[in-house]
Design a protein around this motif. Structure first.
Motif, short mmCIF file in Angstrom:
data_model
loop_
_atom_site.label_atom_id
_atom_site.label_comp_id
_atom_site.label_asym_id
_atom_site.label_seq_id
_atom_site.Cartn_x
_atom_site.Cartn_y
_atom_site.Cartn_z
N ARG A 34 0.83 -1.21 0.00
CA ARG A 34 0.00 0.00 0.00
C ARG A 34 0.86 1.26 0.00
N TRP A 35 1.92 1.25 0.78
CA TRP A 35 2.76 2.43 0.91
C TRP A 35 3.66 2.65 -0.30
N GLU A 37 2.64 2.59 -3.36
CA GLU A 37 1.86 3.45 -4.25
C GLU A 37 1.51 4.78 -3.60
N ASN A 38 1.19 4.76 -2.33
CA ASN A 38 0.72 5.95 -1.63
C ASN A 38 1.40 6.02 -0.26
N GLU A 41 1.95 10.12 5.22
CA GLU A 41 2.56 11.41 5.55
C GLU A 41 3.22 11.30 6.92
#
Length: 85
Positions: A34-35, A37-38, A41
């Motif tokens: 998941r991380w 791709e996105n 923060e």
């Protein structure tokens, strides 16, 4: 004979810790995918959640507790509470 094989196959933690490759958990693999791709923060350590008020200081909490205990003692005194002995 079967019992002897079971004893030889007993799990050895030292052998497992010495493994060259350790597979990450399913959650770690899911988060890594998941991380990729996105990415998340950056967040400060133990950030306060939105909309939550700050807790009272230690002195304020202690004063509230002592106040409640005093009120209970006074109410028990006025009600005629007596120990059973």
């Amino acid at each position: 004979m079967a019992e002897r094989d079971d004893e030889d196959r007993e799990f050895d933690i030292r052998w497992a810790d010495a493994a060259e490759l350790k597979e990450p958990s399913a959650r770690a693999r899911m988060l890594a995918a998941r991380w990729k791709e996105n990415p998340p923060e950056p967040q400060p350590f133990r950030a306060d959640p939105e909309g939550v008020s700050r807790p009272r200081s230690g002195w304020a909490s202690a004063a509230i507790v002592f106040g409640i205990v005093a009120v209970v003692i006074v109410l028990l005194g006025y009600s005629g509470f007596r120990a059973p002995y």
